[in-house]
Design a protein around this motif. Structure first.
Motif, PDB file in Angstrom:
ATOM      1  N   ARG A   1      -9.948 -43.882 -16.326  1.00  0.00           N
ATOM      2  CA  ARG A   1      -9.899 -43.401 -17.701  1.00  0.00           C
ATOM      3  C   ARG A   1     -11.279 -43.339 -18.351  1.00  0.00           C
ATOM      4  O   ARG A   1     -11.407 -42.917 -19.491  1.00  0.00           O
ATOM      5  N   GLN A   2     -12.298 -43.774 -17.618  1.00  0.00           N
ATOM      6  CA  GLN A   2     -13.657 -43.752 -18.161  1.00  0.00           C
ATOM      7  C   GLN A   2     -14.245 -42.358 -17.993  1.00  0.00           C
ATOM      8  O   GLN A   2     -14.344 -41.844 -16.878  1.00  0.00           O
ATOM      9  N   GLY A   3     -14.628 -41.734 -19.084  1.00  0.00           N
ATOM     10  CA  GLY A   3     -15.199 -40.393 -19.023  1.00  0.00           C
ATOM     11  C   GLY A   3     -16.702 -40.423 -18.836  1.00  0.00           C
ATOM     12  O   GLY A   3     -17.316 -41.463 -18.589  1.00  0.00           O
ATOM     13  N   ASP A   4     -17.317 -39.264 -18.949  1.00  0.00           N
ATOM     14  CA  ASP A   4     -18.766 -39.171 -18.825  1.00  0.00           C
ATOM     15  C   ASP A   4     -19.437 -39.728 -20.079  1.00  0.00           C
ATOM     16  O   ASP A   4     -18.924 -39.595 -21.187  1.00  0.00           O
ATOM     17  N   PRO A   5     -20.611 -40.341 -19.921  1.00  0.00           N
ATOM     18  CA  PRO A   5     -21.303 -40.912 -21.084  1.00  0.00           C
ATOM     19  C   PRO A   5     -21.857 -39.825 -21.990  1.00  0.00           C
ATOM     20  O   PRO A   5     -22.506 -38.889 -21.534  1.00  0.00           O
ATOM     21  N   VAL A   6     -21.573 -39.932 -23.286  1.00  0.00           N
ATOM     22  CA  VAL A   6     -22.066 -38.938 -24.240  1.00  0.00           C
ATOM     23  C   VAL A   6     -22.762 -39.600 -25.428  1.00  0.00           C
ATOM     24  O   VAL A   6     -23.167 -38.921 -26.363  1.00  0.00           O
TER      25      VAL A   6
END
Length: 457
Positions: free
Chosen positions: A184-189
Protein backbone atom coordinates in the motif's frame (compact mmCIF):
# COMPACT_ATOMS: atom_id res chain seq x y z
CA UNK A 1 -1.39 13.49 -6.79
CA UNK A 2 -1.35 13.86 -3.01
CA UNK A 3 1.16 16.44 -1.71
CA UNK A 4 3.27 15.78 1.38
CA UNK A 5 2.25 12.12 1.51
CA UNK A 6 2.35 8.98 -0.59
CA UNK A 7 -0.43 7.97 -2.93
CA UNK A 8 -1.70 4.65 -1.56
CA UNK A 9 -1.94 1.66 -3.86
CA UNK A 10 -4.85 -0.83 -3.74
CA UNK A 11 -4.20 -4.24 -2.21
CA UNK A 12 -3.95 -6.74 -5.12
CA UNK A 13 -6.42 -9.60 -5.59
CA UNK A 14 -3.66 -12.25 -5.79
CA UNK A 15 -2.73 -11.67 -2.14
CA UNK A 16 -5.53 -13.97 -0.92
CA UNK A 17 -4.29 -16.85 -3.04
CA UNK A 18 -0.73 -16.25 -1.89
CA UNK A 19 -1.83 -16.45 1.73
CA UNK A 20 -3.48 -19.82 1.16
CA UNK A 21 -0.41 -21.22 -0.58
CA UNK A 22 1.88 -19.80 2.10
CA UNK A 23 -0.21 -21.35 4.87
CA UNK A 24 -0.17 -24.76 3.17
CA UNK A 25 3.61 -24.71 2.77
CA UNK A 26 4.62 -23.03 6.03
CA UNK A 27 2.31 -24.53 8.65
CA UNK A 28 3.82 -28.02 8.82
CA UNK A 29 7.36 -26.62 8.66
CA UNK A 30 6.72 -24.05 11.39
CA UNK A 31 5.13 -26.72 13.60
CA UNK A 32 8.33 -28.76 13.88
CA UNK A 33 10.58 -28.78 16.93
CA UNK A 34 13.91 -28.52 15.09
CA UNK A 35 15.21 -24.92 15.52
CA UNK A 36 16.57 -23.00 12.55
CA UNK A 37 15.76 -20.55 9.80
CA UNK A 38 12.89 -21.17 7.40
CA UNK A 39 12.66 -19.36 4.03
CA UNK A 40 9.83 -19.68 1.52
CA UNK A 41 10.18 -17.88 -1.83
CA UNK A 42 7.49 -16.99 -4.40
CA UNK A 43 7.64 -15.12 -7.67
CA UNK A 44 5.03 -12.37 -7.29
CA UNK A 45 3.67 -9.57 -9.54
CA UNK A 46 4.89 -6.72 -7.32
CA UNK A 47 6.06 -3.52 -8.97
CA UNK A 48 9.38 -2.09 -7.81
CA UNK A 49 9.24 0.15 -4.76
CA UNK A 50 11.46 3.20 -5.19
CA UNK A 51 12.11 3.48 -1.45
CA UNK A 52 11.40 1.55 1.78
CA UNK A 53 7.93 2.00 3.30
CA UNK A 54 7.68 4.58 6.06
CA UNK A 55 5.68 2.24 8.29
CA UNK A 56 8.37 -0.42 8.46
CA UNK A 57 10.00 -0.74 11.91
CA UNK A 58 13.30 -1.69 10.26
CA UNK A 59 14.51 -2.03 6.70
CA UNK A 60 17.54 -2.75 4.52
CA UNK A 61 17.55 -1.45 0.95
CA UNK A 62 20.09 -1.92 -1.86
CA UNK A 63 19.62 -0.82 -5.45
CA UNK A 64 21.77 -0.70 -8.56
CA UNK A 65 19.70 1.22 -11.15
CA UNK A 66 22.17 0.55 -13.99
CA UNK A 67 21.85 -3.22 -13.46
CA UNK A 68 18.08 -3.30 -12.84
CA UNK A 69 18.66 -5.02 -9.51
CA UNK A 70 16.89 -3.95 -6.31
CA UNK A 71 16.58 -5.52 -2.84
CA UNK A 72 14.29 -4.52 0.02
CA UNK A 73 14.29 -6.26 3.38
CA UNK A 74 11.54 -5.51 5.93
CA UNK A 75 11.54 -6.46 9.61
CA UNK A 76 14.09 -8.77 11.17
CA UNK A 77 13.83 -12.56 11.26
CA UNK A 78 17.35 -13.11 12.56
CA UNK A 79 20.61 -11.24 12.94
CA UNK A 80 24.24 -12.01 13.77
CA UNK A 81 26.40 -9.32 15.34
CA UNK A 82 30.11 -8.91 16.04
CA UNK A 83 32.71 -6.29 16.87
CA UNK A 84 36.44 -6.00 17.36
CA UNK A 85 39.38 -7.06 15.23
CA UNK A 86 37.98 -10.55 14.60
CA UNK A 87 34.46 -9.41 13.71
CA UNK A 88 34.41 -10.77 10.14
CA UNK A 89 35.80 -14.15 11.19
CA UNK A 90 33.20 -14.32 13.96
CA UNK A 91 30.36 -13.50 11.56
CA UNK A 92 31.67 -16.01 9.04
CA UNK A 93 31.72 -18.84 11.59
CA UNK A 94 28.25 -17.97 12.91
CA UNK A 95 26.77 -17.68 9.41
CA UNK A 96 28.16 -21.06 8.34
CA UNK A 97 26.60 -22.63 11.43
CA UNK A 98 23.29 -20.91 10.72
CA UNK A 99 23.24 -22.20 7.14
CA UNK A 100 23.54 -25.80 8.35
CA UNK A 101 20.01 -25.66 9.86
CA UNK A 102 18.42 -23.34 7.27
CA UNK A 103 15.40 -24.82 5.43
CA UNK A 104 14.65 -23.20 2.05
CA UNK A 105 11.55 -23.74 -0.03
CA UNK A 106 11.00 -22.28 -3.51
CA UNK A 107 7.43 -22.18 -4.85
CA UNK A 108 7.26 -22.03 -8.63
CA UNK A 109 10.05 -20.72 -10.85
CA UNK A 110 11.22 -17.79 -8.73
CA UNK A 111 14.75 -18.09 -7.34
CA UNK A 112 16.21 -15.57 -4.93
CA UNK A 113 19.86 -14.55 -5.38
CA UNK A 114 20.26 -12.67 -2.12
CA UNK A 115 19.87 -14.42 1.24
CA UNK A 116 21.17 -11.97 3.83
CA UNK A 117 22.29 -8.35 4.14
CA UNK A 118 25.67 -7.41 5.56
CA UNK A 119 26.77 -4.03 6.90
CA UNK A 120 29.48 -2.72 9.17
CA UNK A 121 31.21 0.34 10.59
CA UNK A 122 34.58 1.58 9.37
CA UNK A 123 36.30 1.00 12.72
CA UNK A 124 36.22 -2.41 14.47
CA UNK A 125 36.25 -0.45 17.75
CA UNK A 126 33.07 1.51 16.85
CA UNK A 127 30.36 1.65 19.52
CA UNK A 128 26.96 3.12 18.65
CA UNK A 129 26.31 6.53 20.14
CA UNK A 130 24.49 9.79 19.35
CA UNK A 131 22.85 9.60 15.89
CA UNK A 132 24.28 6.13 15.25
CA UNK A 133 22.17 4.50 17.98
CA UNK A 134 20.80 1.18 16.78
CA UNK A 135 23.61 0.51 14.29
CA UNK A 136 25.80 -2.49 15.07
CA UNK A 137 29.55 -2.53 14.68
CA UNK A 138 29.07 -5.33 12.16
CA UNK A 139 25.93 -7.28 11.44
CA UNK A 140 24.48 -9.91 9.16
CA UNK A 141 20.72 -9.55 8.79
CA UNK A 142 17.96 -11.85 7.52
CA UNK A 143 14.76 -9.79 7.14
CA UNK A 144 11.26 -11.17 7.67
CA UNK A 145 10.35 -10.18 4.10
CA UNK A 146 12.90 -9.93 1.33
CA UNK A 147 11.85 -8.50 -2.05
CA UNK A 148 14.27 -8.97 -4.92
CA UNK A 149 13.62 -7.31 -8.27
CA UNK A 150 15.84 -8.31 -11.16
CA UNK A 151 15.16 -7.51 -14.82
CA UNK A 152 11.48 -6.84 -14.25
CA UNK A 153 10.73 -9.91 -12.10
CA UNK A 154 10.16 -10.01 -8.35
CA UNK A 155 10.93 -12.86 -5.96
CA UNK A 156 9.51 -12.46 -2.45
CA UNK A 157 11.04 -14.53 0.35
CA UNK A 158 9.36 -14.99 3.74
CA UNK A 159 11.87 -15.68 6.53
CA UNK A 160 11.41 -16.86 10.11
CA UNK A 161 13.59 -18.37 12.81
CA UNK A 162 11.53 -21.28 14.14
CA UNK A 163 11.85 -23.05 17.48
CA UNK A 164 9.61 -25.13 19.75
CA UNK A 165 7.59 -22.03 20.79
CA UNK A 166 6.81 -20.86 17.23
CA UNK A 167 3.10 -20.35 16.55
CA UNK A 168 2.53 -20.92 12.81
CA UNK A 169 -0.61 -18.83 12.40
CA UNK A 170 0.96 -15.88 14.24
CA UNK A 171 4.03 -15.99 12.00
CA UNK A 172 1.99 -16.24 8.80
CA UNK A 173 -0.37 -13.43 9.88
CA UNK A 174 2.62 -11.24 10.67
CA UNK A 175 4.13 -11.89 7.23
CA UNK A 176 0.88 -11.03 5.45
CA UNK A 177 0.28 -7.91 7.54
CA UNK A 178 3.74 -6.60 6.72
CA UNK A 179 3.27 -7.46 3.05
CA UNK A 180 -0.07 -5.64 2.92
CA UNK A 181 1.53 -2.56 4.44
CA UNK A 182 4.40 -2.60 1.93
CA UNK A 183 2.06 -3.01 -1.05
CA UNK A 184 0.00 0.00 0.00
CA UNK A 185 3.05 2.27 0.06
CA UNK A 186 3.08 4.53 -2.98
CA UNK A 187 5.87 6.50 -4.59
CA UNK A 188 7.41 9.30 -2.50
CA UNK A 189 6.07 12.74 -3.42
CA UNK A 190 6.95 14.81 -0.32
CA UNK A 191 8.74 18.10 -0.92
CA UNK A 192 12.13 18.60 0.71
CA UNK A 193 11.99 21.57 3.13
CA UNK A 194 14.77 24.19 2.90
CA UNK A 195 17.63 23.80 5.41
CA UNK A 196 18.10 26.77 7.74
CA UNK A 197 21.24 25.79 9.64
CA UNK A 198 24.51 24.21 8.56
CA UNK A 199 27.34 23.20 10.88
CA UNK A 200 30.72 21.91 9.69
CA UNK A 201 32.72 19.58 11.95
CA UNK A 202 35.59 20.31 12.12
CA UNK A 203 35.47 23.84 10.77
CA UNK A 204 37.71 24.94 7.92
CA UNK A 205 40.55 26.22 10.11
CA UNK A 206 40.62 23.17 12.37
CA UNK A 207 40.46 20.85 9.37
CA UNK A 208 43.44 22.48 7.67
CA UNK A 209 45.41 22.25 10.91
CA UNK A 210 44.64 18.54 11.15
CA UNK A 211 45.74 18.00 7.56
CA UNK A 212 49.00 19.82 8.34
CA UNK A 213 49.53 17.54 11.37
CA UNK A 214 49.07 14.48 9.15
CA UNK A 215 51.55 15.79 6.58
CA UNK A 216 54.05 16.45 9.38
CA UNK A 217 53.62 12.87 10.64
CA UNK A 218 54.42 11.62 7.16
CA UNK A 219 57.52 13.78 7.13
CA UNK A 220 58.97 11.85 10.07
CA UNK A 221 58.04 8.46 8.64
CA UNK A 222 54.97 7.57 10.73
CA UNK A 223 52.57 7.38 7.78
CA UNK A 224 52.46 7.25 4.00
CA UNK A 225 48.80 8.23 3.72
CA UNK A 226 45.80 8.83 5.99
CA UNK A 227 42.16 9.48 5.08
CA UNK A 228 40.45 12.12 7.21
CA UNK A 229 36.74 12.83 7.53
CA UNK A 230 34.51 15.87 7.94
CA UNK A 231 30.81 16.17 8.77
CA UNK A 232 28.21 18.68 7.63
CA UNK A 233 25.10 18.83 9.79
CA UNK A 234 21.91 20.29 8.32
CA UNK A 235 18.92 21.34 10.39
CA UNK A 236 15.47 21.50 8.77
CA UNK A 237 12.15 22.97 9.96
CA UNK A 238 10.37 19.66 9.31
CA UNK A 239 11.32 15.97 9.23
CA UNK A 240 13.54 15.09 6.28
CA UNK A 241 11.55 12.96 3.77
CA UNK A 242 14.22 10.30 3.35
CA UNK A 243 12.14 8.27 0.86
CA UNK A 244 11.95 11.27 -1.47
CA UNK A 245 15.68 11.89 -1.05
CA UNK A 246 16.57 8.29 -1.95
CA UNK A 247 14.35 8.33 -5.04
CA UNK A 248 15.92 11.61 -6.17
CA UNK A 249 19.45 10.22 -5.75
CA UNK A 250 18.60 7.19 -7.89
CA UNK A 251 17.49 9.47 -10.71
CA UNK A 252 20.58 11.69 -10.48
CA UNK A 253 23.20 8.93 -10.01
CA UNK A 254 22.05 5.82 -11.90
CA UNK A 255 25.62 4.52 -12.07
CA UNK A 256 25.93 4.41 -8.28
CA UNK A 257 24.63 1.92 -5.73
CA UNK A 258 21.73 3.25 -3.66
CA UNK A 259 21.41 2.22 -0.04
CA UNK A 260 19.06 2.89 2.86
CA UNK A 261 19.28 1.25 6.26
CA UNK A 262 17.26 1.79 9.41
CA UNK A 263 17.02 -0.19 12.63
CA UNK A 264 14.19 1.90 14.03
CA UNK A 265 15.96 5.18 14.78
CA UNK A 266 18.25 7.01 12.35
CA UNK A 267 18.19 6.35 8.60
CA UNK A 268 21.45 5.89 6.72
CA UNK A 269 21.11 6.53 3.01
CA UNK A 270 23.44 7.26 0.15
CA UNK A 271 24.52 6.90 -3.46
CA UNK A 272 27.95 5.30 -3.40
CA UNK A 273 30.19 5.09 -6.49
CA UNK A 274 32.57 2.44 -5.16
CA UNK A 275 32.21 -1.33 -5.20
CA UNK A 276 34.37 -2.97 -2.55
CA UNK A 277 33.92 -6.31 -4.30
CA UNK A 278 31.43 -8.60 -5.92
CA UNK A 279 32.04 -12.30 -6.25
CA UNK A 280 30.85 -15.83 -6.74
CA UNK A 281 32.69 -19.13 -6.63
CA UNK A 282 34.33 -18.43 -10.03
CA UNK A 283 35.43 -14.79 -9.90
CA UNK A 284 36.01 -11.66 -7.81
CA UNK A 285 35.88 -8.07 -9.04
CA UNK A 286 37.05 -5.03 -7.07
CA UNK A 287 37.00 -1.30 -7.78
CA UNK A 288 40.23 0.58 -7.24
CA UNK A 289 38.71 4.04 -6.92
CA UNK A 290 40.81 6.87 -5.50
CA UNK A 291 41.53 10.51 -6.13
CA UNK A 292 38.83 13.14 -6.68
CA UNK A 293 38.80 16.06 -9.09
CA UNK A 294 36.17 18.26 -10.78
CA UNK A 295 34.73 16.65 -13.89
CA UNK A 296 35.70 19.60 -16.10
CA UNK A 297 39.43 18.93 -15.55
CA UNK A 298 39.19 15.67 -17.55
CA UNK A 299 42.58 14.47 -16.26
CA UNK A 300 44.05 14.81 -12.73
CA UNK A 301 47.65 15.74 -12.01
CA UNK A 302 50.22 12.95 -12.06
CA UNK A 303 50.79 13.08 -8.30
CA UNK A 304 47.23 11.88 -7.68
CA UNK A 305 47.89 8.65 -9.56
CA UNK A 306 51.23 8.05 -7.83
CA UNK A 307 50.23 8.87 -4.26
CA UNK A 308 46.51 8.01 -4.15
CA UNK A 309 45.44 5.55 -6.83
CA UNK A 310 48.44 3.28 -7.35
CA UNK A 311 48.70 2.36 -3.62
CA UNK A 312 45.01 1.33 -3.61
CA UNK A 313 45.61 -0.99 -6.57
CA UNK A 314 48.64 -2.56 -4.88
CA UNK A 315 46.76 -3.04 -1.61
CA UNK A 316 43.86 -4.82 -3.33
CA UNK A 317 46.24 -7.07 -5.26
CA UNK A 318 48.20 -7.95 -2.11
CA UNK A 319 44.98 -8.68 -0.20
CA UNK A 320 43.55 -10.97 -2.90
CA UNK A 321 46.69 -12.81 -3.92
CA UNK A 322 46.77 -15.38 -1.04
CA UNK A 323 43.08 -16.20 -1.62
CA UNK A 324 43.11 -16.46 -5.42
CA UNK A 325 44.62 -18.56 -8.19
CA UNK A 326 44.84 -15.76 -10.77
CA UNK A 327 44.77 -11.98 -10.76
CA UNK A 328 44.35 -9.36 -13.49
CA UNK A 329 44.36 -5.56 -13.17
CA UNK A 330 43.64 -2.89 -15.77
CA UNK A 331 46.88 -1.68 -17.29
CA UNK A 332 46.13 1.98 -16.57
CA UNK A 333 43.74 3.98 -14.45
CA UNK A 334 41.07 6.01 -16.23
CA UNK A 335 38.78 8.81 -15.10
CA UNK A 336 35.21 7.84 -14.24
CA UNK A 337 32.62 10.56 -13.65
CA UNK A 338 29.54 10.87 -11.44
CA UNK A 339 27.85 14.18 -12.25
CA UNK A 340 30.27 16.92 -11.10
CA UNK A 341 32.91 14.56 -9.63
CA UNK A 342 35.54 12.41 -11.31
CA UNK A 343 37.77 9.73 -9.81
CA UNK A 344 40.61 7.57 -11.02
CA UNK A 345 39.39 4.02 -11.57
CA UNK A 346 40.83 0.61 -12.37
CA UNK A 347 39.26 -2.84 -12.13
CA UNK A 348 40.95 -5.73 -10.33
CA UNK A 349 39.65 -9.20 -11.28
CA UNK A 350 40.62 -12.51 -9.69
CA UNK A 351 39.65 -16.19 -9.52
CA UNK A 352 39.14 -17.32 -5.90
CA UNK A 353 40.62 -20.55 -4.63
CA UNK A 354 38.03 -23.30 -4.06
CA UNK A 355 36.01 -22.72 -0.92
CA UNK A 356 36.99 -19.08 -0.39
CA UNK A 357 34.06 -17.25 1.22
CA UNK A 358 32.92 -13.60 0.96
CA UNK A 359 33.72 -12.77 4.58
CA UNK A 360 37.30 -13.95 4.04
CA UNK A 361 37.59 -11.51 1.14
CA UNK A 362 36.12 -8.82 3.33
CA UNK A 363 38.62 -9.53 6.09
CA UNK A 364 41.47 -9.19 3.61
CA UNK A 365 40.28 -6.01 1.87
CA UNK A 366 38.86 -3.71 4.54
CA UNK A 367 39.94 -1.00 4.99
CA UNK A 368 41.64 -0.22 1.70
CA UNK A 369 44.01 2.78 1.55
CA UNK A 370 41.17 4.66 -0.19
CA UNK A 371 39.24 4.92 3.10
CA UNK A 372 41.85 4.32 5.81
CA UNK A 373 45.43 4.95 4.79
CA UNK A 374 48.74 3.17 4.87
CA UNK A 375 50.37 1.43 6.45
CA UNK A 376 46.97 0.18 7.60
CA UNK A 377 47.46 -0.16 11.37
CA UNK A 378 49.40 3.12 11.93
CA UNK A 379 46.83 4.96 9.79
CA UNK A 380 43.91 3.58 11.84
CA UNK A 381 45.70 4.47 15.06
CA UNK A 382 46.32 8.02 13.82
CA UNK A 383 42.66 8.42 12.82
CA UNK A 384 41.43 7.24 16.24
CA UNK A 385 43.75 9.68 18.00
CA UNK A 386 43.17 12.75 15.84
CA UNK A 387 39.84 12.60 14.02
CA UNK A 388 37.60 13.25 17.08
CA UNK A 389 34.34 12.23 15.44
CA UNK A 390 32.47 8.99 14.88
CA UNK A 391 32.31 7.84 11.27
CA UNK A 392 29.86 5.10 12.16
CA UNK A 393 29.13 3.13 9.00
CA UNK A 394 30.58 5.84 6.73
CA UNK A 395 33.54 4.25 4.87
CA UNK A 396 32.39 0.87 6.12
CA UNK A 397 30.43 -1.22 3.61
CA UNK A 398 26.94 -2.55 2.91
CA UNK A 399 25.63 -5.26 0.62
CA UNK A 400 24.36 -8.83 0.51
CA UNK A 401 25.31 -12.50 0.52
CA UNK A 402 23.78 -15.23 -1.63
CA UNK A 403 24.39 -18.83 -2.63
CA UNK A 404 27.44 -20.22 -4.46
CA UNK A 405 29.68 -17.77 -2.54
CA UNK A 406 27.87 -14.91 -4.28
CA UNK A 407 28.15 -11.49 -2.66
CA UNK A 408 28.12 -7.80 -3.50
CA UNK A 409 29.54 -5.18 -1.15
CA UNK A 410 29.76 -1.41 -1.69
CA UNK A 411 31.86 1.09 0.25
CA UNK A 412 29.54 3.52 2.07
CA UNK A 413 30.33 6.93 0.56
CA UNK A 414 28.28 9.98 -0.48
CA UNK A 415 25.88 9.34 2.37
CA UNK A 416 23.75 11.05 5.00
CA UNK A 417 22.48 9.94 8.39
CA UNK A 418 18.93 11.28 8.75
CA UNK A 419 17.22 11.56 12.09
CA UNK A 420 14.00 13.52 12.29
CA UNK A 421 14.74 17.12 11.29
CA UNK A 422 18.49 16.68 10.94
CA UNK A 423 20.75 15.24 8.26
CA UNK A 424 24.42 14.58 8.89
CA UNK A 425 26.60 14.36 5.77
CA UNK A 426 30.08 12.83 5.54
CA UNK A 427 33.06 13.49 3.27
CA UNK A 428 36.71 12.58 3.42
CA UNK A 429 40.02 13.22 1.72
CA UNK A 430 43.18 11.18 1.37
CA UNK A 431 46.14 13.04 2.83
CA UNK A 432 49.56 12.29 1.33
CA UNK A 433 53.01 13.93 1.63
CA UNK A 434 52.23 16.20 -1.35
CA UNK A 435 48.82 17.33 -0.02
CA UNK A 436 47.89 20.98 0.34
CA UNK A 437 45.52 21.71 3.29
CA UNK A 438 43.43 24.24 1.36
CA UNK A 439 43.04 21.91 -1.63
CA UNK A 440 42.04 19.04 0.66
CA UNK A 441 39.41 21.29 2.23
CA UNK A 442 38.02 22.08 -1.21
CA UNK A 443 37.91 18.36 -2.00
CA UNK A 444 35.65 17.69 1.00
CA UNK A 445 33.33 20.51 -0.11
CA UNK A 446 33.21 18.95 -3.56
CA UNK A 447 32.30 15.58 -2.05
CA UNK A 448 29.52 17.10 0.07
CA UNK A 449 27.83 18.43 -3.06
CA UNK A 450 25.91 15.33 -4.25
CA UNK A 451 24.04 14.86 -0.97
CA UNK A 452 23.86 18.58 -0.29
CA UNK A 453 22.29 19.26 -3.69
CA UNK A 454 19.79 16.45 -3.21
CA UNK A 455 18.82 17.84 0.20
CA UNK A 456 18.57 21.51 -0.70
CA UNK A 457 17.13 21.57 -4.24
Amino acid sequence: MMQGADKLQPVPVWLGRLRLELRQLATPLLSGTQPGLLSIAFEVPVRELSAPPDQAPAWLYWHQPARSHRLLGLGMAYSLKAQGEGRFQELDAAYRKLQASWTRITHGSGRARARAFLGFAFDPAFQAQDNWQGFDNAGLYIPQLLFEWKNGRCVLTFNCFRDKDTQPESVISGWIKQLRSALRQGDPVSVLPPAFLQTEMPGASAWKSRVAEAIAAMGVGELDKVVLTRQLKLQFPAPVPHRRLLSSLAQQYPGCTMLSVSFGQGVLLGATPERLFDMNAERIRCDALAGTFPVHLRQPNAEMEVYEHAPVVRAIEEALEPLCTSLKTDEAARPVSFQSLSHLYASVCARPKPGVRPLQILEALHPTPAVGGMPRDPALAWIRQHEHLSRGWYTGAFGWLGDNQEAQMSVILRCALVQGKTAQLYAGAGITPVSNPEQELQETLLKFEPMLNALTR
